[in-house]
Design a protein around this motif. Structure first.
Motif, PDB file in Angstrom:
ATOM      1  N   CYS A 280       0.843  -1.191   0.000  1.00 56.56           N
ATOM      2  CA  CYS A 280       0.000   0.000   0.000  1.00 56.56           C
ATOM      3  C   CYS A 280       0.884   1.250   0.000  1.00 56.56           C
ATOM      4  O   CYS A 280       1.790   1.376   0.817  1.00 56.56           O
ATOM      5  CB  CYS A 280      -0.896  -0.010   1.231  1.00 56.56           C
ATOM      6  N   LEU A 281       0.623   2.179  -0.929  1.00 54.83           N
ATOM      7  CA  LEU A 281       1.425   3.401  -1.035  1.00 54.83           C
ATOM      8  C   LEU A 281       0.713   4.626  -0.483  1.00 54.83           C
ATOM      9  O   LEU A 281       1.282   5.702  -0.440  1.00 54.83           O
ATOM     10  CB  LEU A 281       1.795   3.656  -2.500  1.00 54.83           C
ATOM     11  N   GLY A 282      -0.536   4.490  -0.086  1.00 55.76           N
ATOM     12  CA  GLY A 282      -1.266   5.623   0.476  1.00 55.76           C
ATOM     13  C   GLY A 282      -2.555   5.890  -0.266  1.00 55.76           C
ATOM     14  O   GLY A 282      -2.862   5.247  -1.273  1.00 55.76           O
TER      15      GLY A 282
ATOM     16  N   ALA B  69      -5.408   7.039  -2.682  1.00 57.46           N
ATOM     17  CA  ALA B  69      -5.450   7.374  -4.103  1.00 57.46           C
ATOM     18  C   ALA B  69      -6.452   8.501  -4.299  1.00 57.46           C
ATOM     19  O   ALA B  69      -7.643   8.264  -4.446  1.00 57.46           O
ATOM     20  CB  ALA B  69      -5.842   6.155  -4.928  1.00 57.46           C
ATOM     21  N   ARG B  70      -5.972   9.703  -4.279  1.00 55.69           N
ATOM     22  CA  ARG B  70      -6.844  10.871  -4.401  1.00 55.69           C
ATOM     23  C   ARG B  70      -7.405  10.956  -5.814  1.00 55.69           C
ATOM     24  O   ARG B  70      -6.690  10.874  -6.792  1.00 55.69           O
ATOM     25  CB  ARG B  70      -6.040  12.115  -4.098  1.00 55.69           C
ATOM     26  N   GLY B  71      -8.726  11.096  -5.917  1.00 57.93           N
ATOM     27  CA  GLY B  71      -9.381  11.213  -7.217  1.00 57.93           C
ATOM     28  C   GLY B  71      -9.617   9.878  -7.913  1.00 57.93           C
ATOM     29  O   GLY B  71     -10.047   9.852  -9.061  1.00 57.93           O
ATOM     30  N   GLN B  72      -9.358   8.773  -7.241  1.00 54.52           N
ATOM     31  CA  GLN B  72      -9.566   7.434  -7.809  1.00 54.52           C
ATOM     32  C   GLN B  72     -10.484   6.649  -6.885  1.00 54.52           C
ATOM     33  O   GLN B  72     -10.205   6.520  -5.712  1.00 54.52           O
ATOM     34  CB  GLN B  72      -8.241   6.679  -7.940  1.00 54.52           C
ATOM     35  N   GLY B  73     -11.561   6.132  -7.404  1.00 54.80           N
ATOM     36  CA  GLY B  73     -12.467   5.318  -6.596  1.00 54.80           C
ATOM     37  C   GLY B  73     -13.112   6.118  -5.475  1.00 54.80           C
ATOM     38  O   GLY B  73     -13.322   7.315  -5.592  1.00 54.80           O
ATOM     39  N   ASN B  74     -13.391   5.436  -4.364  1.00 51.15           N
ATOM     40  CA  ASN B  74     -14.002   6.130  -3.233  1.00 51.15           C
ATOM     41  C   ASN B  74     -12.918   6.692  -2.304  1.00 51.15           C
ATOM     42  O   ASN B  74     -11.744   6.601  -2.581  1.00 51.15           O
ATOM     43  CB  ASN B  74     -14.965   5.198  -2.481  1.00 51.15           C
ATOM     44  N   GLU B  75     -13.345   7.238  -1.197  1.00 49.10           N
ATOM     45  CA  GLU B  75     -12.421   7.902  -0.257  1.00 49.10           C
ATOM     46  C   GLU B  75     -11.415   6.947   0.371  1.00 49.10           C
ATOM     47  O   GLU B  75     -10.330   7.362   0.764  1.00 49.10           O
ATOM     48  CB  GLU B  75     -13.264   8.569   0.841  1.00 49.10           C
ATOM     49  N   MET B  76     -11.732   5.660   0.417  1.00 52.74           N
ATOM     50  CA  MET B  76     -10.838   4.683   1.038  1.00 52.74           C
ATOM     51  C   MET B  76      -9.911   4.001   0.032  1.00 52.74           C
ATOM     52  O   MET B  76      -9.104   3.168   0.408  1.00 52.74           O
ATOM     53  CB  MET B  76     -11.654   3.614   1.767  1.00 52.74           C
ATOM     54  N   ALA B  77      -9.981   4.357  -1.251  1.00 48.46           N
ATOM     55  CA  ALA B  77      -9.128   3.738  -2.279  1.00 48.46           C
ATOM     56  C   ALA B  77      -7.653   4.062  -1.998  1.00 48.46           C
ATOM     57  O   ALA B  77      -7.322   5.159  -1.608  1.00 48.46           O
ATOM     58  CB  ALA B  77      -9.533   4.245  -3.661  1.00 48.46           C
ATOM     59  N   GLN B  78      -6.808   3.077  -2.203  1.00 46.56           N
ATOM     60  CA  GLN B  78      -5.381   3.202  -1.917  1.00 46.56           C
ATOM     61  C   GLN B  78      -4.570   2.876  -3.163  1.00 46.56           C
ATOM     62  O   GLN B  78      -4.975   2.075  -3.990  1.00 46.56           O
ATOM     63  CB  GLN B  78      -4.973   2.231  -0.796  1.00 46.56           C
ATOM     64  N   TRP B  79      -3.390   3.507  -3.298  1.00 48.36           N
ATOM     65  CA  TRP B  79      -2.441   3.136  -4.370  1.00 48.36           C
ATOM     66  C   TRP B  79      -1.705   1.912  -3.912  1.00 48.36           C
ATOM     67  O   TRP B  79      -1.360   1.731  -2.790  1.00 48.36           O
ATOM     68  CB  TRP B  79      -1.411   4.245  -4.613  1.00 48.36           C
TER      69      TRP B  79
END
Length: 106
Positions: free
Chosen positions: A92-94, A96-106
């Motif tokens: 997990c890199l943190g 993912a702003r602007g991708q999926g919902n608020e809990m989406a992670q890179w």
């Protein structure tokens, strides 16, 4: 001063986690979000954090603390062909702003 503290925190996270250096920017972005959502003892902030003062609302830290920096996680690879496994082990890199919902992670 702030940039130096941020750089030192990123160096520490990168060293402790053993993450490849190509991910330094993800670490920096995550560390900056943590800093902006943490209350400071600055008298101008009146016990609030800088996000709250700037935006007028409390920030949500749940997407930052669900996973640690470069922590092992399982993600769903939706493009995997049928017989192959769709759940894949990764890091997990943190958030993912602007991708999926608020809990989406890179």
């Amino acid at each position: 001063l702030y940039i130096g503290l941020l750089k030192e925190a990123v160096r520490q996270h990168m060293k402790e986690s053993g993450a490849p250096l190509v991910f330094w920017d993800y670490c920096l972005e995550r560390r900056a979000r943590v800093h902006n959502l943490t209350a400071k003892s600055n008298f101008k902030l009146h016990g609030r954090n800088s996000h709250e003062v700037t935006m007028g609302e409390e920030g949500d830290i749940s997407n930052l603390w669900r996973f640690g920096w470069y922590e092992w996680c399982i993600f769903c690879d939706r493009k995997a062909p049928f017989p192959e496994e769709t759940e894949v082990l990764g890091h997990c890199l943190g958030p993912a702003r602007g991708q999926g919902n608020e809990m989406a992670q890179w």
